[in-house]
Design a protein around this motif. Structure first.
Motif, PDB file in Angstrom:
ATOM      1  N   VAL A 173       4.385 -11.770   1.215  1.00  0.00           N
ATOM      2  CA  VAL A 173       5.715 -12.206   0.782  1.00  0.00           C
ATOM      3  C   VAL A 173       6.496 -12.789   1.956  1.00  0.00           C
ATOM      4  CG1 VAL A 173       7.936 -11.418  -0.141  1.00  0.00           C
ATOM      5  CG2 VAL A 173       5.800 -10.548  -1.128  1.00  0.00           C
ATOM      6  N   ARG A 174       6.355 -12.179   3.121  1.00  0.00           N
ATOM      7  CA  ARG A 174       7.121 -12.582   4.300  1.00  0.00           C
ATOM      8  C   ARG A 174       6.501 -13.769   5.032  1.00  0.00           C
ATOM      9  NH1 ARG A 174       6.484  -8.234   7.893  1.00  0.00           N
ATOM     10  NH2 ARG A 174       8.039  -9.212   9.245  1.00  0.00           N
ATOM     11  N   GLY A 175       5.349 -14.244   4.566  1.00  0.00           N
ATOM     12  CA  GLY A 175       4.711 -15.377   5.209  1.00  0.00           C
ATOM     13  C   GLY A 175       3.908 -15.022   6.436  1.00  0.00           C
ATOM     14  N   GLN A 176       3.608 -13.722   6.620  1.00  0.00           N
ATOM     15  CA  GLN A 176       2.814 -13.291   7.760  1.00  0.00           C
ATOM     16  C   GLN A 176       1.315 -13.337   7.471  1.00  0.00           C
ATOM     17  OE1 GLN A 176       4.719 -12.522  10.595  1.00  0.00           O
ATOM     18  NE2 GLN A 176       6.216 -13.349   9.143  1.00  0.00           N
ATOM     19  N   ALA A 177       0.962 -13.530   6.202  1.00  0.00           N
ATOM     20  CA  ALA A 177      -0.433 -13.627   5.773  1.00  0.00           C
ATOM     21  C   ALA A 177      -0.457 -14.403   4.461  1.00  0.00           C
ATOM     22  CB  ALA A 177      -1.063 -12.249   5.604  1.00  0.00           C
ATOM     23  N   ASP A 178      -1.669 -14.770   4.024  1.00  0.00           N
ATOM     24  CA  ASP A 178      -1.808 -15.612   2.826  1.00  0.00           C
ATOM     25  C   ASP A 178      -2.502 -14.912   1.664  1.00  0.00           C
ATOM     26  OD1 ASP A 178      -0.844 -18.126   4.164  1.00  0.00           O
ATOM     27  OD2 ASP A 178      -2.595 -17.701   5.409  1.00  0.00           O
ATOM     28  N   ILE A 179      -3.371 -13.930   1.963  1.00  0.00           N
ATOM     29  CA  ILE A 179      -4.177 -13.295   0.921  1.00  0.00           C
ATOM     30  C   ILE A 179      -4.271 -11.795   1.188  1.00  0.00           C
ATOM     31  CG2 ILE A 179      -6.422 -13.249  -0.254  1.00  0.00           C
ATOM     32  CD1 ILE A 179      -6.948 -16.042   1.077  1.00  0.00           C
ATOM     33  N   TYR A 180      -4.034 -11.009   0.155  1.00  0.00           N
ATOM     34  CA  TYR A 180      -4.298  -9.573   0.196  1.00  0.00           C
ATOM     35  C   TYR A 180      -5.243  -9.274  -0.952  1.00  0.00           C
ATOM     36  CZ  TYR A 180      -3.473  -4.499  -0.117  1.00  0.00           C
ATOM     37  OH  TYR A 180      -3.616  -3.131  -0.184  1.00  0.00           O
ATOM     38  N   LEU A 181      -6.501  -9.074  -0.622  1.00  0.00           N
ATOM     39  CA  LEU A 181      -7.547  -8.768  -1.598  1.00  0.00           C
ATOM     40  C   LEU A 181      -8.021  -7.350  -1.336  1.00  0.00           C
ATOM     41  CD1 LEU A 181      -9.693  -9.614  -3.744  1.00  0.00           C
ATOM     42  CD2 LEU A 181     -11.096 -10.431  -1.837  1.00  0.00           C
ATOM     43  N   HIS A 182      -7.853  -6.478  -2.317  1.00  0.00           N
ATOM     44  CA  HIS A 182      -8.200  -5.064  -2.130  1.00  0.00           C
ATOM     45  C   HIS A 182      -9.161  -4.613  -3.216  1.00  0.00           C
ATOM     46  CE1 HIS A 182      -7.693  -0.891  -0.903  1.00  0.00           C
ATOM     47  NE2 HIS A 182      -7.671  -0.605  -2.198  1.00  0.00           N
ATOM     48  N   THR A 183     -10.252  -4.001  -2.801  1.00  0.00           N
ATOM     49  CA  THR A 183     -11.248  -3.509  -3.762  1.00  0.00           C
ATOM     50  C   THR A 183     -11.627  -2.055  -3.517  1.00  0.00           C
ATOM     51  OG1 THR A 183     -13.001  -4.401  -2.340  1.00  0.00           O
ATOM     52  CG2 THR A 183     -12.255  -5.790  -4.178  1.00  0.00           C
ATOM     53  N   GLY A 184     -10.908  -1.378  -2.641  1.00  0.00           N
ATOM     54  CA  GLY A 184     -11.308  -0.031  -2.253  1.00  0.00           C
ATOM     55  C   GLY A 184     -10.688   1.091  -3.054  1.00  0.00           C
ATOM     56  N   GLY A 185      -9.957   0.763  -4.124  1.00  0.00           N
ATOM     57  CA  GLY A 185      -9.347   1.799  -4.947  1.00  0.00           C
ATOM     58  C   GLY A 185      -7.911   2.092  -4.537  1.00  0.00           C
ATOM     59  N   GLN A 186      -7.025   2.083  -5.502  1.00  0.00           N
ATOM     60  CA  GLN A 186      -5.627   2.457  -5.307  1.00  0.00           C
ATOM     61  C   GLN A 186      -5.138   3.164  -6.567  1.00  0.00           C
ATOM     62  OE1 GLN A 186      -3.269  -1.012  -4.326  1.00  0.00           O
ATOM     63  NE2 GLN A 186      -3.951  -1.022  -2.198  1.00  0.00           N
ATOM     64  N   TYR A 187      -3.881   3.589  -6.517  1.00  0.00           N
ATOM     65  CA  TYR A 187      -3.221   4.162  -7.684  1.00  0.00           C
ATOM     66  C   TYR A 187      -1.962   3.353  -7.982  1.00  0.00           C
ATOM     67  CZ  TYR A 187      -6.411   8.077  -7.354  1.00  0.00           C
ATOM     68  OH  TYR A 187      -7.546   8.839  -7.323  1.00  0.00           O
ATOM     69  N   GLU A 188      -1.394   3.577  -9.144  1.00  0.00           N
ATOM     70  CA  GLU A 188      -0.245   2.777  -9.572  1.00  0.00           C
ATOM     71  C   GLU A 188       0.888   2.806  -8.557  1.00  0.00           C
ATOM     72  OE1 GLU A 188       1.057   3.555 -13.535  1.00  0.00           O
ATOM     73  OE2 GLU A 188      -0.940   3.357 -14.412  1.00  0.00           O
ATOM     74  N   TRP A 189       1.123   3.967  -7.941  1.00  0.00           N
ATOM     75  CA  TRP A 189       2.223   4.072  -6.992  1.00  0.00           C
ATOM     76  C   TRP A 189       1.958   3.267  -5.708  1.00  0.00           C
ATOM     77  CZ3 TRP A 189      -0.087   8.666  -8.952  1.00  0.00           C
ATOM     78  CH2 TRP A 189      -1.177   9.139  -8.205  1.00  0.00           C
ATOM     79  N   ASP A 190       0.698   2.962  -5.436  1.00  0.00           N
ATOM     80  CA  ASP A 190       0.370   2.176  -4.247  1.00  0.00           C
ATOM     81  C   ASP A 190       0.804   0.720  -4.377  1.00  0.00           C
ATOM     82  OD1 ASP A 190      -1.021   4.159  -2.667  1.00  0.00           O
ATOM     83  OD2 ASP A 190      -2.669   4.015  -4.102  1.00  0.00           O
ATOM     84  N   ASN A 191       0.860   0.213  -5.609  1.00  0.00           N
ATOM     85  CA  ASN A 191       1.077  -1.234  -5.725  1.00  0.00           C
ATOM     86  C   ASN A 191       2.090  -1.690  -6.767  1.00  0.00           C
ATOM     87  OD1 ASN A 191      -0.463  -1.369  -8.277  1.00  0.00           O
ATOM     88  ND2 ASN A 191      -2.274  -1.057  -6.987  1.00  0.00           N
ATOM     89  N   CYS A 192       2.673  -0.803  -7.560  1.00  0.00           N
ATOM     90  CA  CYS A 192       3.594  -1.259  -8.603  1.00  0.00           C
ATOM     91  C   CYS A 192       4.809  -1.966  -8.000  1.00  0.00           C
ATOM     92  CB  CYS A 192       4.036  -0.086  -9.476  1.00  0.00           C
ATOM     93  SG  CYS A 192       4.972  -0.592 -10.948  1.00  0.00           S
ATOM     94  N   ALA A 193       5.465  -1.339  -7.044  1.00  0.00           N
ATOM     95  CA  ALA A 193       6.620  -1.982  -6.408  1.00  0.00           C
ATOM     96  C   ALA A 193       6.221  -3.254  -5.661  1.00  0.00           C
ATOM     97  CB  ALA A 193       7.335  -0.998  -5.476  1.00  0.00           C
ATOM     98  N   PRO A 194       5.153  -3.222  -4.845  1.00  0.00           N
ATOM     99  CA  PRO A 194       4.736  -4.464  -4.180  1.00  0.00           C
ATOM    100  C   PRO A 194       4.402  -5.597  -5.144  1.00  0.00           C
ATOM    101  CG  PRO A 194       3.722  -2.594  -3.092  1.00  0.00           C
ATOM    102  CD  PRO A 194       4.400  -2.058  -4.318  1.00  0.00           C
ATOM    103  N   ILE A 195       3.770  -5.269  -6.277  1.00  0.00           N
ATOM    104  CA  ILE A 195       3.429  -6.302  -7.257  1.00  0.00           C
ATOM    105  C   ILE A 195       4.688  -6.921  -7.846  1.00  0.00           C
ATOM    106  CG2 ILE A 195       2.495  -6.629  -9.592  1.00  0.00           C
ATOM    107  CD1 ILE A 195       0.354  -6.689  -7.449  1.00  0.00           C
ATOM    108  N   ALA A 196       5.683  -6.101  -8.172  1.00  0.00           N
ATOM    109  CA  ALA A 196       6.933  -6.629  -8.734  1.00  0.00           C
ATOM    110  C   ALA A 196       7.619  -7.571  -7.745  1.00  0.00           C
ATOM    111  CB  ALA A 196       7.871  -5.484  -9.111  1.00  0.00           C
ATOM    112  N   VAL A 197       7.636  -7.195  -6.471  1.00  0.00           N
ATOM    113  CA  VAL A 197       8.277  -8.024  -5.451  1.00  0.00           C
ATOM    114  C   VAL A 197       7.488  -9.319  -5.237  1.00  0.00           C
ATOM    115  CG1 VAL A 197       8.997  -8.161  -3.037  1.00  0.00           C
ATOM    116  CG2 VAL A 197       9.297  -6.020  -4.306  1.00  0.00           C
ATOM    117  N   ALA A 198       6.169  -9.199  -5.125  1.00  0.00           N
ATOM    118  CA  ALA A 198       5.329 -10.376  -4.883  1.00  0.00           C
ATOM    119  C   ALA A 198       5.405 -11.364  -6.045  1.00  0.00           C
ATOM    120  CB  ALA A 198       3.886  -9.946  -4.654  1.00  0.00           C
ATOM    121  N   GLN A 199       5.393 -10.834  -7.252  1.00  0.00           N
ATOM    122  CA  GLN A 199       5.461 -11.692  -8.431  1.00  0.00           C
ATOM    123  C   GLN A 199       6.790 -12.446  -8.482  1.00  0.00           C
ATOM    124  OE1 GLN A 199       3.463 -10.817 -12.501  1.00  0.00           O
ATOM    125  NE2 GLN A 199       5.435  -9.811 -12.538  1.00  0.00           N
TER     126      GLN A 199
END
Length: 246
Positions: A173-199
């Motif tokens: 979001v801040r322009g410090q990187a271009d891609i965040y690809l994660h396949t190692g397993g997470q839970y809803e609390w790990d990414n719900c807020a980040p997804i809302a902001v990124a979207q």
């Protein structure tokens, strides 16, 4: 009444301030500091959310989940301290997540980055910076995912190790990187807020097969995600699909 976005931003920021104060004054370090931080931030967030939104459900990493929340349309999904290890080590790549999912969709999100003195929200998206040259792919500090490394090699992208999921997502979001690809397993609390902001910032967000991320599910496990610039999404999804099975 305080808006949902404003509430999320205020609570994430204030929880971050509590964590910074604890980090500076407790005398604790490492796992002991991380445990104390988790407990204090969670206690604060649960108390404040229950008072402000008594009719909503809450899913927190630090609370026992009964599953009753699944029958409620509005569910707050929080991670009081995302990146406990980084926090305990005195690094800055940790975060506080406060999100609201409505009918399974991440609608509202606030991600505080207290070590950097900022909180990013779905209500005030940051204009995207130009893509890096070469592209920059975020990976775990300790366990870079095989899929992310393989895609980065094909794209000629530079690997950028970083701590918490929230810090990684906000780096895009801040322009410090271009891609965040994660396949190692997470839970809803790990990414719900980040997804809302990124979207809200105009980034592509999905599972690695291109399907949407769904929240407030009976099983909160979410094995993978992709956050990236819109113009890169199709290529990244294609490359992931073409990878051989482990």
């Amino acid at each position: 009444m305080e808006s949902d976005v404003r509430l999320a931003e205020r609570l994430a920021t204030e929880a971050g301030e509590i964590l910074l104060a604890l980090q500076k004054s407790s005398g604790l370090t490492g796992k002991d500091l991380g445990k104390a931080g988790d407990e204090q931030a969670n206690t604060f967030l649960m108390r404040m959310l229950r008072a402000a939104r008594p009719d909503d459900a809450i899913l927190s990493e630090e609370e026992k989940d009964t599953g009753d929340r699944c029958s409620v349309r509005r569910a707050w999904i929080v991670d009081p301290l995302d990146g406990t290890r980084e926090y305990g080590e005195g690094r800055t790549d940790w975060a506080v997540h406060v999100a609201l999912a409505i009918d399974g969709v991440a609608i509202v999100g606030a991600v505080a980055l207290p070590g950097l003195g900022m909180t990013l929200t779905s209500g005030s998206p940051k204009p995207l910076e130009p893509a890096g040259d070469p592209l920059r792919m975020l990976v775990s500090r300790s366990r870079p995912a095989r899929e992310a490394v393989a895609v980065a090699e094909t794209l000629g992208a530079t690997l950028v190790p970083m701590g918490s999921a929230g810090a990684k997502a906000m780096a895009v979001v801040r322009g410090q990187a271009d891609i965040y690809l994660h396949t190692g397993g997470q839970y809803e609390w790990d990414n719900c807020a980040p997804i809302a902001v990124a979207q809200a910032a105009g980034l592509h967000v999905s599972r690695v097969d291109g399907s949407p991320l769904v929240y407030n599910c009976a099983d909160p496990y979410l094995p993978d995600l992709l956050i990236c610039r819109m113009e890169l999404a199709a290529r990244v999804l294609e490359l992931v699909k073409a990878l051989p099975s482990a």
